[in-house]
Motif scaffolding. Structure first.
Motif, mmCIF file in Angstrom:
data_model
loop_
_atom_site.group_PDB
_atom_site.id
_atom_site.type_symbol
_atom_site.label_atom_id
_atom_site.label_comp_id
_atom_site.label_asym_id
_atom_site.label_seq_id
_atom_site.Cartn_x
_atom_site.Cartn_y
_atom_site.Cartn_z
ATOM 1 N N SER A 178 -6.861 2.342 0.640
ATOM 2 C CA SER A 178 -5.796 2.886 -0.206
ATOM 3 C C SER A 178 -5.473 4.317 0.213
ATOM 4 O O SER A 178 -6.316 5.029 0.759
ATOM 5 C CB SER A 178 -6.258 2.876 -1.668
ATOM 6 O OG SER A 178 -5.407 3.641 -2.484
ATOM 7 N N THR A 224 0.802 -1.215 0.000
ATOM 8 C CA THR A 224 0.000 0.000 0.000
ATOM 9 C C THR A 224 0.840 1.273 0.000
ATOM 10 O O THR A 224 0.288 2.377 -0.061
ATOM 11 C CB THR A 224 -0.969 0.021 1.206
ATOM 12 O OG1 THR A 224 -0.232 -0.265 2.415
ATOM 13 C CG2 THR A 224 -2.063 -1.009 1.029
ATOM 14 N N VAL A 225 2.153 1.127 0.084
ATOM 15 C CA VAL A 225 3.015 2.303 -0.103
ATOM 16 C C VAL A 225 2.890 2.802 -1.543
ATOM 17 O O VAL A 225 2.815 4.013 -1.792
ATOM 18 C CB VAL A 225 4.486 1.959 0.217
ATOM 19 C CG1 VAL A 225 5.392 3.156 -0.121
ATOM 20 C CG2 VAL A 225 4.648 1.558 1.675
ATOM 21 N N TRP A 226 2.819 1.869 -2.494
ATOM 22 C CA TRP A 226 2.835 2.218 -3.912
ATOM 23 C C TRP A 226 1.542 1.867 -4.641
ATOM 24 O O TRP A 226 1.186 2.536 -5.618
ATOM 25 C CB TRP A 226 3.994 1.492 -4.606
ATOM 26 C CG TRP A 226 5.332 1.879 -4.082
ATOM 27 C CD1 TRP A 226 6.088 1.194 -3.164
ATOM 28 C CD2 TRP A 226 6.078 3.057 -4.392
ATOM 29 N NE1 TRP A 226 7.248 1.867 -2.907
ATOM 30 C CE2 TRP A 226 7.281 3.009 -3.653
ATOM 31 C CE3 TRP A 226 5.852 4.136 -5.240
ATOM 32 C CZ2 TRP A 226 8.250 4.007 -3.721
ATOM 33 C CZ3 TRP A 226 6.822 5.121 -5.326
ATOM 34 C CH2 TRP A 226 7.997 5.054 -4.567
ATOM 35 N N LEU A 227 0.860 0.807 -4.190
ATOM 36 C CA LEU A 227 -0.332 0.337 -4.903
ATOM 37 C C LEU A 227 -1.584 1.051 -4.405
ATOM 38 O O LEU A 227 -1.729 1.298 -3.208
ATOM 39 C CB LEU A 227 -0.479 -1.186 -4.723
ATOM 40 C CG LEU A 227 0.742 -2.018 -5.149
ATOM 41 C CD1 LEU A 227 0.478 -3.494 -4.899
ATOM 42 C CD2 LEU A 227 1.082 -1.761 -6.614
ATOM 43 N N ALA A 248 0.995 8.233 -3.708
ATOM 44 C CA ALA A 248 1.732 6.978 -3.891
ATOM 45 C C ALA A 248 3.218 7.193 -3.608
ATOM 46 O O ALA A 248 3.793 8.220 -3.969
ATOM 47 C CB ALA A 248 1.545 6.455 -5.311
ATOM 48 N N GLY A 249 3.833 6.244 -2.935
ATOM 49 C CA GLY A 249 5.239 6.353 -2.595
ATOM 50 C C GLY A 249 5.454 6.603 -1.120
ATOM 51 O O GLY A 249 4.529 6.534 -0.316
ATOM 52 N N VAL A 250 6.688 6.892 -0.750
ATOM 53 C CA VAL A 250 7.040 7.021 0.672
ATOM 54 C C VAL A 250 6.690 8.393 1.246
ATOM 55 O O VAL A 250 6.818 8.616 2.452
ATOM 56 C CB VAL A 250 8.542 6.740 0.871
ATOM 57 C CG1 VAL A 250 8.869 5.294 0.524
ATOM 58 C CG2 VAL A 250 9.399 7.694 0.044
ATOM 59 N N GLU A 251 6.300 9.338 0.413
ATOM 60 C CA GLU A 251 5.881 10.686 0.814
ATOM 61 C C GLU A 251 7.059 11.507 1.338
ATOM 62 O O GLU A 251 8.139 10.969 1.620
ATOM 63 C CB GLU A 251 4.738 10.624 1.834
ATOM 64 C CG GLU A 251 3.515 9.870 1.322
ATOM 65 C CD GLU A 251 2.409 9.773 2.355
ATOM 66 O OE1 GLU A 251 2.525 10.384 3.430
ATOM 67 O OE2 GLU A 251 1.420 9.055 2.084
#
Length: 227
Positions: free
Chosen positions: A92, A81-84, A98-101
């Motif tokens: 979600s 769920t970091v990227w998807l 999307a990503g680590v922020e």
């Protein structure tokens, strides 16, 4: 409100589910003991006591194979769920996140607040480790329980084979066997189906008051919004 009442209220979710875990574990042990003794009797062997059954590989493999599949689910879900993303699901993140922020969004380093965990405000390896600690611990428990399943599984498999006067197998042979992967994959597929179902059903269905659901009146397209 007394300290005990406050503790029970503040930790009710963990306490209820942990109590349920212990009760079902005891139930599994009782049922498994009866089934194990039925198998021994069928094979012309003497039944074993309840405490002796708890020390058997049969009981251990049944427990560990369930644990490893559950922690696999959490590990994949936490990292995935970091990227998807799933448009419209409260499971979600919002589509643009999307990503680590950024450090500001994650409140780490110089953006940490006075009540932030100490390692969130740190720099270097401590912050990197803490920033991934939940997923790493889940992955570690999964790996440990998967290995424990394989070790107890080969012991249980060989005990059954010996009762049938068949030759035992090595650990590497068992890990490559149909029995091991049948035990493993039947749990994995159920966990993955449950996660996929939750992600998509929460787009259109609601549960009032639950943080796992969007507010009842939220639009189906609302993403990353919890009730």
């Amino acid at each position: 409100m007394s300290a005990v009442t406050r503790f029970l209220r503040h930790n009710s979710l963990t306490l209820v589910f942990f109590t349920g875990f212990l009760l079902t574990l005891v139930g599994q042990a009782v049922a498994g003991h009866a089934d194990f003794n039925n198998q021994l009797t069928t094979d012309g062997l003497h039944p074993v006591g309840f405490l002796d059954y708890l020390a058997t590989s049969d009981f251990a493999v049944d427990v560990t194979e369930n644990w490893q599949s559950e922690y696999l689910q959490f590990f994949l879900y936490i990292f995935g769920t970091v990227w998807l993303l799933q448009h419209g699901s409260p499971e979600s993140k919002e589509l643009h996140k999307a990503g680590v922020e950024s450090d500001r969004e994650q409140k780490v380093g110089e953006h940490a607040g006075p009540d932030s965990p100490r390692w969130a405000a740190a720099h270097g390896w401590r912050q990197r480790m803490y920033a991934r600690s939940l997923g790493v611990v889940m992955a570690t428990i999964f790996a440990w329980s998967w290995f424990a399943q394989s070790v107890t599984g080969v012991a249980a498999y060989n005990e059954e084979h010996l009762r049938q006067l068949q030759a035992p197998v090595s650990w590497s042979q068992y890990v490559a066997s149909a029995d091991f992967w049948d035990r493993t994959l039947q749990n994995w597929q159920s966990e993955l189906l449950a996660v996929a179902s939750m992600a998509i059903l929460s787009v259109y269905l609601r549960q009032r008051g639950s943080p796992e659901s969007k507010p009842v009146g939220a639009a189906h397209t609302s993403t990353g919004v919890e009730g």
